[in-house]
Design a protein around this motif. Sequence first.
Motif, PDB file in Angstrom:
ATOM      1  N   MET A   1      30.268 -32.253  15.039  1.00  0.00           N
ATOM      2  CA  MET A   1      29.661 -31.249  14.170  1.00  0.00           C
ATOM      3  C   MET A   1      28.939 -31.986  13.063  1.00  0.00           C
ATOM      4  SD  MET A   1      29.562 -27.892  14.190  1.00  0.00           S
ATOM      5  CE  MET A   1      31.068 -27.370  15.010  1.00  0.00           C
ATOM      6  N   LEU A   2      27.614 -31.803  12.992  1.00  0.00           N
ATOM      7  CA  LEU A   2      26.815 -32.642  12.110  1.00  0.00           C
ATOM      8  C   LEU A   2      25.857 -31.793  11.286  1.00  0.00           C
ATOM      9  CD1 LEU A   2      25.084 -35.964  13.150  1.00  0.00           C
ATOM     10  CD2 LEU A   2      23.795 -34.228  11.919  1.00  0.00           C
ATOM     11  N   ALA A   3      25.797 -32.079   9.983  1.00  0.00           N
ATOM     12  CA  ALA A   3      24.817 -31.456   9.094  1.00  0.00           C
ATOM     13  C   ALA A   3      24.535 -32.424   7.963  1.00  0.00           C
ATOM     14  CB  ALA A   3      25.328 -30.127   8.540  1.00  0.00           C
ATOM     15  N   ALA A   4      23.376 -32.308   7.347  1.00  0.00           N
ATOM     16  CA  ALA A   4      23.032 -33.228   6.267  1.00  0.00           C
ATOM     17  C   ALA A   4      23.987 -33.079   5.096  1.00  0.00           C
ATOM     18  CB  ALA A   4      21.587 -33.010   5.822  1.00  0.00           C
ATOM     19  N   LYS A   5      24.339 -31.833   4.764  1.00  0.00           N
ATOM     20  CA  LYS A   5      25.204 -31.580   3.619  1.00  0.00           C
ATOM     21  C   LYS A   5      26.464 -30.844   4.065  1.00  0.00           C
ATOM     22  CE  LYS A   5      22.147 -33.415   0.937  1.00  0.00           C
ATOM     23  NZ  LYS A   5      22.365 -34.745   0.337  1.00  0.00           N
ATOM     24  N   ALA A   6      27.578 -31.143   3.394  1.00  0.00           N
ATOM     25  CA  ALA A   6      28.872 -30.592   3.798  1.00  0.00           C
ATOM     26  C   ALA A   6      28.923 -29.077   3.684  1.00  0.00           C
ATOM     27  CB  ALA A   6      29.986 -31.229   2.970  1.00  0.00           C
ATOM     28  N   ASN A   7      28.124 -28.495   2.782  1.00  0.00           N
ATOM     29  CA  ASN A   7      28.191 -27.038   2.620  1.00  0.00           C
ATOM     30  C   ASN A   7      27.792 -26.298   3.888  1.00  0.00           C
ATOM     31  OD1 ASN A   7      25.273 -27.754   1.818  1.00  0.00           O
ATOM     32  ND2 ASN A   7      25.191 -25.525   1.863  1.00  0.00           N
ATOM     33  N   MET A   8      26.933 -26.897   4.728  1.00  0.00           N
ATOM     34  CA  MET A   8      26.536 -26.253   5.978  1.00  0.00           C
ATOM     35  C   MET A   8      27.712 -26.143   6.947  1.00  0.00           C
ATOM     36  SD  MET A   8      23.355 -25.289   5.942  1.00  0.00           S
ATOM     37  CE  MET A   8      22.949 -25.073   7.667  1.00  0.00           C
ATOM     38  N   ILE A   9      28.574 -27.141   6.934  1.00  0.00           N
ATOM     39  CA  ILE A   9      29.775 -27.079   7.771  1.00  0.00           C
ATOM     40  C   ILE A   9      30.781 -26.112   7.153  1.00  0.00           C
ATOM     41  CG2 ILE A   9      31.569 -28.403   8.921  1.00  0.00           C
ATOM     42  CD1 ILE A   9      28.798 -29.307   9.726  1.00  0.00           C
ATOM     43  N   GLN A  10      30.963 -26.225   5.836  1.00  0.00           N
ATOM     44  CA  GLN A  10      31.948 -25.399   5.147  1.00  0.00           C
ATOM     45  C   GLN A  10      31.620 -23.910   5.250  1.00  0.00           C
ATOM     46  OE1 GLN A  10      31.574 -23.627   2.018  1.00  0.00           O
ATOM     47  NE2 GLN A  10      33.746 -23.140   1.800  1.00  0.00           N
ATOM     48  N   GLN A  11      30.353 -23.549   5.114  1.00  0.00           N
ATOM     49  CA  GLN A  11      29.967 -22.136   5.078  1.00  0.00           C
ATOM     50  C   GLN A  11      29.875 -21.507   6.462  1.00  0.00           C
ATOM     51  OE1 GLN A  11      26.278 -22.231   2.880  1.00  0.00           O
ATOM     52  NE2 GLN A  11      27.277 -22.517   0.921  1.00  0.00           N
ATOM     53  N   PHE A  12      29.506 -22.298   7.479  1.00  0.00           N
ATOM     54  CA  PHE A  12      29.131 -21.694   8.748  1.00  0.00           C
ATOM     55  C   PHE A  12      29.943 -22.132   9.960  1.00  0.00           C
ATOM     56  CE2 PHE A  12      24.999 -21.985   6.334  1.00  0.00           C
ATOM     57  CZ  PHE A  12      24.966 -20.663   5.962  1.00  0.00           C
ATOM     58  N   ASN A  13      30.882 -23.088   9.807  1.00  0.00           N
ATOM     59  CA  ASN A  13      31.444 -23.669  11.026  1.00  0.00           C
ATOM     60  C   ASN A  13      32.963 -23.791  11.093  1.00  0.00           C
ATOM     61  OD1 ASN A  13      29.148 -24.608  12.922  1.00  0.00           O
ATOM     62  ND2 ASN A  13      28.429 -25.186  10.876  1.00  0.00           N
ATOM     63  N   HIS A  14      33.673 -23.162  10.176  1.00  0.00           N
ATOM     64  CA  HIS A  14      35.138 -23.190  10.295  1.00  0.00           C
ATOM     65  C   HIS A  14      35.589 -22.644  11.652  1.00  0.00           C
ATOM     66  CE1 HIS A  14      35.187 -23.716   5.879  1.00  0.00           C
ATOM     67  NE2 HIS A  14      36.405 -24.200   6.066  1.00  0.00           N
ATOM     68  N   ARG A  15      35.067 -21.498  12.020  1.00  0.00           N
ATOM     69  CA  ARG A  15      35.525 -20.868  13.273  1.00  0.00           C
ATOM     70  C   ARG A  15      35.035 -21.644  14.488  1.00  0.00           C
ATOM     71  NH1 ARG A  15      33.204 -16.367  11.345  1.00  0.00           N
ATOM     72  NH2 ARG A  15      32.274 -15.863  13.360  1.00  0.00           N
ATOM     73  N   ASN A  16      33.834 -22.208  14.408  1.00  0.00           N
ATOM     74  CA  ASN A  16      33.355 -23.025  15.528  1.00  0.00           C
ATOM     75  C   ASN A  16      34.268 -24.230  15.758  1.00  0.00           C
ATOM     76  OD1 ASN A  16      31.164 -21.389  16.073  1.00  0.00           O
ATOM     77  ND2 ASN A  16      29.729 -22.578  14.859  1.00  0.00           N
ATOM     78  N   ILE A  17      34.713 -24.842  14.685  1.00  0.00           N
ATOM     79  CA  ILE A  17      35.627 -25.979  14.802  1.00  0.00           C
ATOM     80  C   ILE A  17      36.935 -25.554  15.467  1.00  0.00           C
ATOM     81  CG2 ILE A  17      37.084 -27.558  13.460  1.00  0.00           C
ATOM     82  CD1 ILE A  17      34.692 -27.828  11.498  1.00  0.00           C
ATOM     83  N   LYS A  18      37.470 -24.393  15.062  1.00  0.00           N
ATOM     84  CA  LYS A  18      38.716 -23.914  15.657  1.00  0.00           C
ATOM     85  C   LYS A  18      38.526 -23.561  17.132  1.00  0.00           C
ATOM     86  CE  LYS A  18      41.923 -23.894  13.752  1.00  0.00           C
ATOM     87  NZ  LYS A  18      42.829 -25.042  13.475  1.00  0.00           N
TER      88      LYS A  18
END
Length: 373
Positions: A1-18
């Motif tokens: 899971m890759l994004a330039a800034k951590a907020n993109m992961i934090q805001q949009f990808n918690h459920r994708n990670i799970k």
Amino acid sequence: MLAAKANMIQQFNHRNIKILQELGYEVHVATNMVDAGSMSDQENERFKRWMKDNDVIAHQVDFERRLGTIKGNMLATRQLKQLFRDNDFKFIHVHSPLGSILGRYVAWRFKVPAIYTAHGFHFFKGGPKSGWLVFFPIEWFFSFFTDTLITINEEDFAIAKKHMHAKKIIQIKGIGIDVEKAWTVSEEYKQEARKKIRNELGIPSDAILLSSVGELSKRKNHRIVLEAIKLLGPEIHEKIYYVIAGVGSGKDSLINQAKSFNYEKNLKLLGYRNDVHDINFASDASIFPSLQEGLGIAGLDATVDGTFLIGSNKRGIADYIRSGVNGIVFDGEAESLSKIIKNKKFTVLDTSFLRKFDKKSIDKKMTSIYQQF
């Protein structure tokens, strides 16, 4: 899971990670956790703890802002190449323009498939020419390095189908929100929230309350609401309150704009709030006047909460407004917005068509996308 800034992961990808973990994957996150983007230091620390607590392996990559510099992008590319040498990645899922460009390039070099979620192309109908001149060629070129391209609104999906060259092009309805939970909130609770918020902010029960949620920035375009209220004249606008939940560099500009027509007492800048649903319940109408959105979760949240939504007729926002049913779109001009506010016809007739934005539906599609690998 890759994004330039951590907020993109934090805001949009918690459920994708799970979802990925439930499918049996070990999940790595590669992003900039030092310059973490549009979230506070406290939120960034909470996100890093969440990754550690949920067995997510985090890697610091020194991505720069926007499209970066040549030197900075070379450094980030070297760091990514080392990650790919050290790990046997099955595939990557990239986000944000810079992260998606460098991520897809390195993945191509290592023959690793790439999924790219476009959270709103930087070129769109009615948008600046610079977006088409700069970002369209970049997205077109890197679409050749993309196995699956995910778009989150109707306009981007149409552009992608016509111009992009990813092996698969899929549309999902944003990141998904808890529509079903929102619909279980009782009318009694909504009325209590209305009283609580209005009492807290000193807003009379019979006053018109308009609200917006979003950062205080040029792109969010809150100034157009103040322009529209000003056009109503002092006899009307003294009975109208406008509250904005959000932080940003545009705070002083909005305050000065309100002062210019003696409206500063009725403008309430609330800062960051964790009770935006209660603010929606307290409002007669929610206004989402953005100049640019991928989909616009704040507006979607408001209409799912049952609040009448006035939205700019822009890509993404118009995807969840049926004029005269759950809200109305306006053309971006203060005059047209002023007429809508003056009419005060803020009645919601139906929101059942919003079920397609429920997170269960989105998660089902994301599971299917991940399973193909």
